[in-house]
Design an enzyme around this catalytic site. Structure first.
Site, PDB file in Angstrom:
ATOM      1  CG  ASP A 399      10.750   0.781   5.660  1.00 31.43           C
ATOM      2  OD1 ASP A 399       9.546   0.885   5.908  1.00 31.43           O
ATOM      3  OD2 ASP A 399      11.465   1.718   5.279  1.00 31.43           O
ATOM      4  CB  THR A 401       8.840   4.285   2.156  1.00 29.66           C
ATOM      5  OG1 THR A 401       7.467   3.947   2.146  1.00 29.66           O
ATOM      6  CG2 THR A 401       9.079   5.553   1.385  1.00 29.66           C
ATOM      7  CG  ASP A 644       3.135   3.762   2.146  1.00 25.05           C
ATOM      8  OD1 ASP A 644       2.937   4.887   2.634  1.00 25.05           O
ATOM      9  OD2 ASP A 644       3.932   3.521   1.221  1.00 25.05           O
ATOM     10  NE  ARG A 753      -3.449   3.434   7.026  1.00 28.04           N
ATOM     11  CZ  ARG A 753      -2.497   4.328   7.009  1.00 28.04           C
ATOM     12  NH1 ARG A 753      -1.442   4.197   7.726  1.00 28.04           N
ATOM     13  NH2 ARG A 753      -2.591   5.385   6.255  1.00 28.04           N
ATOM     14  CG  ASN A 783      10.019   4.497   9.830  1.00 24.54           C
ATOM     15  OD1 ASN A 783      11.137   4.339   9.334  1.00 24.54           O
ATOM     16  ND2 ASN A 783       8.920   4.390   9.125  1.00 24.54           N
ATOM     17  CG  ASP A 784      12.549   1.227   8.856  1.00 20.03           C
ATOM     18  OD1 ASP A 784      11.356   0.942   8.964  1.00 20.03           O
ATOM     19  OD2 ASP A 784      13.024   1.831   7.877  1.00 20.03           O
TER      20      ASP A 784
END
Lengths: 1146, 351
Positions: A399, A401, A644, A753, A783-784
């Site tokens: 990931d 961020t 992102d 994205r 989200n991971d």
């Protein structure tokens, strides 16, 4: 109040939660429905008891035994044991029963203890007191007695006892704050809203008198007078009430039906590659075992076909033996041979492997290099089954961020109408000079401009979900930089905190939200109050930006900053009400709620007036670049998966050296696919890549030479879904294969994205590609989680976005940089250790059992054992168990520092190198050779002669003991030869277990043991030692057995040394590899803080192709007027600057 | 702040050498430079040892004679033919004549050897009762089931000693006669029948049941001898210290052999004039031929063997040492060549 309101509850549809939503009708407070309503059908719901335990007192033994014997290995040993009990076998049932009993008991005790702890926790939870309303009065009851429909009162800092519909709170506005720290680790406060119609019920009496019905479920009848509810009305069990004195709620889901209990469902078990190899080897050995037994059975009957062999006069059978059916006899013999040779698959291997994994994982948690002083967090090991998998990773999916970057946002600048503002930096209180010098803070903007500017700042100051906290009881607090106020901003989004803080430095301080008013302190130190209209949302929209701002946003994005555009729209009262209505209608829609909401937002978010843009910097994590570089050198392909936008993500990739200056970027983006077809793009890319790989010479394999062309791929979510989507003609795999082909040739891949599910999809795609590479996913946020669960190894970074990732991961580390040591050192060690453990175990049991097999040829295939029962039982349990266990915990074939310094060594163990069939066959052949040496050595020693100086003769037990002694010494010394790291512990266990063997044998043979019904070992060992030739034979046979292995080791090291062996040889003069392989290191400034070196470097390099490609991605639409129309807000989610968010200021 | 400090302390790993995997350690490498001298040294040592063993084994003399009695192989064939198909075979004796041209260096041991006899067959080797043999009176009356079909006699009496091993006790006997001068009288050479079994066996492991009224025979009352025996166990020898379960012939037999061809010690010759060995001259061995072996294709041999510190004649150990020693030296040379050649390459590579 009106007491007969009907409330229809319908839940938001979330993926994967279908099983949660069932249809039910709940009468609040158990009141009968008003007459005339449909017939009352009492529904039965479970009580509020939480049962996380697996067993009860009564079913523990049968259930646990059943579970344990479902494991193939245990079942196999059980069968062997039963066979030994039933038929007449050469070995006593004790030899296999005792170890099995031990293993089963230990496992049962462990599981029983864990279950007992769960019982205790369940009881504590089920018995904690809960307040609820009965007939308008407050009653205390135990939590487990709570029923669906009960009205519950919860006080501040209490945990919700079940899933509740929020009826009312003591706050006037019908809100309450909740923290879900114990559910997902997010400590920020979330606001929930009471049901509109009931929020006025403040007292127990009011609530007690409420008549209401809740219907839930997708199939609910769509009656118009039902009041719809959403997730903001739902309070989940396990969450804690904060900042609110008390609330009332009605229980709708209790006990095992609460969301928390449903989430208990355990993760699927991951199995490591080593385990798979081990199982394959086991099957080979099972085949060997069966064929050995078959061969012996057949030979036995061939040999016995002559009656004088079957039943010579000195060895008559009993009458019943003679009567027995031939086939039954043959079958029994087969089973007996199986039992005789069953030690070739040892119980103890499973125990040792489990122990090695369990104990070995402590070295990760203990490692102080992976301990983060800042947060006081060390690494966590959630499963120890995958330790060795860390040494096998081929793909890392990371990931961005919070994993590569710190998720520590800092407001860098804002851009309003062509003026760039840089907030004061706290440390020196000065304005930082702008590097490119486009615009400094304008000292005298026009009046109009000033108005705009203030509007912009107010917008930033007001449009957020940040909460102000006075104390720091929540973790991860961020102190306000302004010394004057001691308030702390908390939010689930670090961007928002950064923005609010940034604006504070520019003069506008957000104070608090009080009584529906938001207060802020403006530049003139006046407090301004604004009505708080609970109308906020975040959306990612595309818009077209004016020339200057666009350039600026673009530039910032390229520098790796997170950009945000702010726009506004002036609303009059009627318009506002219209919007409210529209939104409300969409929110309560029972079908397609998401879609309707989206439509509503679409409608509102038009004709916005752009104010400006902000840039927030997310700094790279410490040593992220170094780590990625090391991992790439180790032959691991690193993929960055991020939500992102492309420019930001690509800049980060450059900064962390995922892309290098000579990396040629290949793009697979929606933009390009729109220009050409997907088909063309894919083929073009693969052509480029393949042409290159065709010219690739072998010595470029290391991928480190500077002139080598390597490729980086950039793909976005939309393009990926196009690739993944099965085509109409069903040839879905075609594109996938092509895509995988391209990916394989790229050293780095950036997927931007990405939706969370897409991340998992990518991992899955790679995982099931034809090489079946080992994948590792690392991430920090919720989200991971999907990709962490999907990958072979999931690693959570204990980050700012809660602990959800860490909780669902297999291993959790405090920082991304710790991944380096985790893989390159720990992973490498664990792999080396466990592979030796597995191979050695098979080897030593071949050595153990093959002589038994050979002996059958000399004892008329009568299943006579070569060794005494005690030796049979203890060989794996005590004589040879500890050295290998300690080896598998302590071995370091090469120093920790060397492994860290030279990541290429990781390639030596890649692709399960030490457990390939070739290696396995080598070990097996070595075992066979050794067994032949032991057996025939002893055979020739004993053949037709005496070996004592007093002329006395040894019997069969001395023969077996000699073989056994040679064997114990050989296998132990073989391990000693393999040990590269001799700590005192290794010395102790290796020499100690040899000594133990000798002492045990002396004792075992030195005493007449009254509990034995045979005394066959009496003085056997001592007599053997009294014979000189026996000593000489032991020395000779041990030497012969070890000789080939020594020879192989020396020659291989000399002729075909692996990288590891080269380094071992040259350990005395360590070479400075780092400088040799990192020509880029000098180009990079150590940090990635004030100026963005990667961006500067990126644009200044002569990679014109790439740059042009970049330009091409950015919006090329005509410069728009500010008074945008619908035309300017494109509906396709992938145009121009999709990362920007528009905040609506009302 | 104090709270977080303690929390940190609690989480912080113990910084010991063990937990950090940094225990001081010896890190040997099996490289050619170490292995080469090792190979040469081991090779030389092995060759030296091998030579010693080989010569010491060669110095041992053995004289063996197959007295099974296959037709045309001496006078035991009569006995063999007489015993054919009759159980029990009738008593028969035969003799083996041999002459020694020179002194047979002593001490000389007399062995008998049986071939094709599976003492290590599982059904056979478990067919004994160690408790009974250790003199336990209860076991005397109740032999273990493993002894079947030699557990109880046809009359239902418990067999002592029970089991197939005891039942098949070797019952040929030998006496050695020496004719010092050609045509002279044969003088019996004294055979020492003691000390042929392990000391611990006949002093600890094997015990007679407690005497009843001072009589061993009474102690065995109520038991039957094994079916193949002509005498009960308490009459195996007139010597009270060598009869019953502690009879040394019996004890020797009860130590089951490892392989189907095996030798067992019959007697030692170490008394009188024969302590230095068998002087030259003609000899005769009188053989009482009882034991049938032809039924299972076996052979019976009689062996005179001298004994050195390393036991009987066994060239295997010496040859094996020599072979391994030479192999070590050979591989040492091969490795040396490889080492030197590779070292050059390696140097080039380094440059």
């Amino acid at each position: 109040p009106d007491c007969s309101r009907l409330i229809l509850l319908s839940f938001p549809q979330c993926a994967g939660e279908e099983n949660w939503v069932d249809s039910r009708t709940i009468y609040v407070g158990h009141r009968e429905p008003p007459p005339g309503a449909e017939a009352y059908i009492p529904q039965r719901y479970p009580d509020n008891r939480i049962v996380s335990s697996k067993y009860t007192f009564w079913n523990f033994i049968p259930k646990n035994l059943f579970e344990q014997f479902r494991r193939v290995a245990n079942f196999y040993f059980l069968i062997i044991f039963l066979v030994q009990l039933i038929i007449d076998t050469p070995t006593s049932p004790v030899t296999s029963g005792l170890p099995l009993f031990f293993v089963i008991t230990v496992t049962a005790i462990k599981q029983g203890y864990e279950d007992w702890l769960r019982h205790k926790a369940d009881n504590a939870m089920n018995q904690c007191p809960v307040h609820f309303i009965q007939h308008g009065k407050l009653v205390r009851k135990q939590s487990r007695k709570l029923r669906v429909g009960d009205i519950v009162m919860v006080k501040e800092d209490e945990t919700f006892p079940c899933d509740l519909i929020f009826l009312s709170s003591n706050r006037g506005d019908g809100t309450c704050h909740v923290t879900t720290a114990s559910l997902d680790g997010e400590s920020s406060h979330k606001t929930h809203y009471a049901v509109q119609d009931t929020k006025g019920f403040h007292t127990e009496e009011d609530i007690g008198g409420l008549h209401a019905t809740i219907e839930s479920g997708a199939s609910g009848s769509l009656e118009t007078d039902f009041m719809p509810l959403g997730s903001e009305n739902l309070l989940l069990r396990g969450a804690t009430l904060k900042n609110t004195e008390k609330i009332f709620g009605v229980a709708i889901y209790t006990g095992m039906e609460t969301k928390m209990a449903l989430n208990y469902q355990s993760k699927s078990q991951k199995r490591s590659a080593v385990e798979k190899s081990m199982n394959a080897f086991l099957i080979v050995y099972l085949c060997i075992l069966i064929s050995k037994a078959l061969i012996n059975t057949v030979l036995k009957y061939v040999w016995q076909s002559e009656p004088f062999r079957d039943e010579p006069w000195y060895n008559q059978k009993t009458e019943s033996e003679r009567q027995r059916n031939l086939f039954l006899r043959a079958f029994t013999d087969f089973l007996a041979f199986m039992v005789l040779f069953n030690y070739i698959i040892p119980v103890s291997m499973y125990v040792t492997v489990e122990m090695q994994k369990f104990l070995g994982s402590y070295f990760i948690t203990w490692d102080e290099d992976m301990f983060d002083e800042e947060t006081g967090e060390g690494p966590l090991v959630n499963t120890s089954d995958l330790n060795e998998e860390l040494g096998q990773v081929e793909y890392i999916f990371t990931d961005k961020t919070g994993t590569l970057t710190e998720n520590n946002m800092e407001f860098k600048e804002c851009c309003i109408e062509g003026h760039v503002y840089v907030p004061h930096v706290i440390c020196n209180g000065q304005v930082l000079p702008e590097s490119s010098g486009i615009d400094m803070i304008d000292s005298s903007p026009s009046v109009n401009g000033r108005e705009r500017e203030e509007l912009f700042f107010r917008a930033l100051c007001l449009c957020h979900t940040v909460q102000v906290k006075d104390n720091d009881s929540v973790d991860g607090p961020r102190k306000s930089p302004d010394g004057g106020t001691s308030c702390v901003y908390i939010s689930s989004s670090p961007d928002e905190v950064a923005l609010v803080e940034g604006v504070q430095r520019l003069g506008f301080t957000y104070l608090r939200l009080k009584d529906s008013y938001m207060e802020l302190l403006n530049r003139e130190n006046h407090v301004e109050r604004y009505v708080h209209l609970a109308l906020r949302w975040k959306r990612q929209v595309l818009c077209v930006l004016p020339q200057f701002i666009r350039a600026r946003v673009e530039r910032n994005a390229v520098e790796g900053l997170r950009t945000l555009c702010v726009a506004y729209k002036r609303l009059i009262q009627e318009e506002y009400e219209g919007i409210c209505k529209l939104l409300q209608a969409a929110k309560v829609a029972l079908q397609d709620r998401e879609k309707k909401l989206a439509e509503a937002y679409e409608q509102i978010e038009k004709d916005l007036i752009l104010l400006g843009a902000t840039a927030v910097e997310d700094r790279l994590q410490e040593k992220a670049a170094d780590t990625i570089e090391a991992l790439q050198k180790a032959g691991i392909k690193v993929w960055v998966l991020t939500g992102d936008k492309m420019e930001t993500a690509a800049a980060t990739c450059y900064a962390c050296k995922l892309f290098r200056r000579n990396t040629q970027l290949l793009e697979l983006t929606t933009k390009r696919i729109e220009e050409q077809s997907l088909h063309d793009v894919l083929f073009e890319l693969s052509k480029t890549v393949l042409r290159h790989s065709g010219s690739l010479t072998r010595d470029n394999f290391s991928g480190l030479s500077a002139d080598m062309q390597d490729y980086g791929l950039i793909i976005d979510g939309a393009a990926l879904s196009l690739i993944m989507k099965p085509r109409e003609d069903g040839s879905s795999s075609n594109y996938r294969e092509l895509f995988l082909e391209i990916c394989r040739s790229c050293s780095a891949v950036l997927c931007c994205r990405m939706a969370p599910l897409q991340k998992a999809q990518i991992v899955k795609l790679i995982k099931f590609s034809k090489e079946h590479p080992i994948t590792l996913a690392v991430g920090d946020g919720a989200n991971d989680v999907s990709m962490i669960l999907e990958a072979h190894v999931g690693i959570g970074v204990i980050g700012k976005e809660g602990r959800q990732a860490a909780r669902n991961s297999d291993y959790a580390i405090p920082k991304f940089k710790h991944l380096k040591k985790m893989l390159l050192v720990h992973g490498h060690f664990y792999y080396i250790r466990i592979s030796e453990l597995v191979q050695y175990f098979f080897y030593k049991n071949v050595c153990f059992i093959f002589p038994q097999f050979l002996y059958q040829f000399f004892c008329g295939f009568s299943q006579q054992t070569l060794y005494d029962t005690a030796y049979l039982t203890l060989y794996n349990i005590s004589f040879t168990s500890l050295p290998i266990l300690l080896y598998s915990l302590m071995e370091q074939h090469i120093g920790i520092d060397v492994l860290k310094r030279d990541p290429t060594l990781y390639r030596d163990v890649a692709k399960n190198a030490l457990l390939r069939w070739r290696v396995f066959i080598y070990w097996t052949l070595l075992g066979l050779f050794d067994a032949l040496v032991f057996f025939f050595g002893a055979y020739f020693m004993f053949e037709n002669t005496t070996v004592t100086s007093n002329g006395q003769i040894f019997g069969n037990w001395t023969f077996g003991t000699l073989v056994f002694t040679v064997m114990v010494f050989t296998v132990t010394l073989k391990l000693a030869l393999d040990t590269h790291y001799w700590t005192w512990i290794n010395h102790f266990v290796i020499w100690g277990s040899l000594l133990f063997y000798v002492v045990f044998s002396l004792l075992w043979g030195g005493v007449i043991w009254p509990f034995l019904n045979y005394q066959r070992m009496y003085y056997v060992f001592i007599q053997m030692l009294s014979s000189g030739p026996a000593w000489l034979a032991i020395v000779l046979l041990v030497t012969i057995s070890l000789l080939p292995d020594v020879l192989k080791k020396v020659l291989c090291r000399q002729l075909w040394p692996t990288a590891t062996e080269r380094v071992q040889n040259g350990c005395a003069q360590p070479r400075d590899r780092d400088s040799e392989f990192t020509p880029l290191a000098s180009l990079q400034s150590p940090g990635y803080q004030s100026t963005c070196p990667s961006a500067a470097w990126y644009s200044s390099r002569s990679q014109q192709v790439t740059l042009a490609a970049w330009k091409g991605k950015v919006s090329v639409e005509p410069p728009p007027a500010l008074s945008g129309s619908r035309h300017h807000c494109s509906s396709s989610p992938s145009h121009s600057c999709p990362g920007s968010r528009v905040q609506l200021l009302v | 702040m104090t709270w977080s400090a303690t929390a940190r302390g609690a989480h912080q790993p113990d910084n010991t050498a063990f937990t950090q995997q940094r225990l001081p350690a010896w890190q040997p490498l099996l490289s050619a430079s170490i292995a080469l001298p090792l190979f040469f040294c081991a090779g030389l040592a092995f060759i030296g040892l091998g030579l010693g063993l080989y010569y010491s084994s060669n110095g041992i003399k053995e004289l063996e004679y197959d007295y099974t009695g296959d037709s045309g192989t001496g006078n035991c064939s009569v006995c063999a033919a007489a015993g054919q198909g009759r159980a029990p075979p009738p008593p028969c004796s035969c003799a083996w004549y041999f002459s020694l041209p020179e002194l047979f260096q002593g001490p000389v041991y007399l062995y008998y050897e049986l071939t094709n006899f599976y003492q290590n067959n599982r059904r056979y080797s478990v067919s004994r009762d160690d408790a009974q043999l250790s003199g336990l009176p209860s076991a005397l009356r109740h032999p273990v089931n493993e002894c079947a079909p030699y557990q109880f006699s046809a009359a239902g009496l418990p067999i002592a000693p029970c089991g197939a091993i005891a039942n098949s006790l070797f019952n040929d006997s030998f006496s050695l006669w020496h004719q010092r001068l050609p045509g002279g009288l044969y003088v019996e050479v004294p055979l020492d029948r003691s000390g042929i079994a392990w000391w611990t066996d006949y002093h600890v492991k094997f015990r007679n049941p407690p005497l009843v009224n001072g009589s061993l025979a009474l102690a065995f009352q109520g038991t039957a001898p094994p079916p193949n025996w002509r005498r009960p166990v308490y009459e195996l020898s007139p010597d009270p210290n060598n009869t019953g379960f502690i009879n040394q012939d019996f004890v020797v037999w009860m130590r089951t052999a490892a392989l189907p061809t095996f030798r067992k010690l019959y007697a030692r010759i170490r008394q009188g004039n024969y302590s230095a060995g068998l002087p030259r001259g003609a000899y005769r061995v009188n053989i009482t031929y009882n034991y049938p072996v032809r039924a299972f294709g076996g052979h019976k041999l009689l062996i005179f063997s001298s004994i050195s510190w390393m036991g009987g004649k066994n060239p295997f150990l010496g040859i094996a040492y020599l072979v391994v020693g030479s192999l070590c030296i050979l591989t040492g040379f091969v490795m040396l060549i490889v080492y030197i050649r590779y070292q050059d390459q390696d140097d080039d590579y380094e440059e």
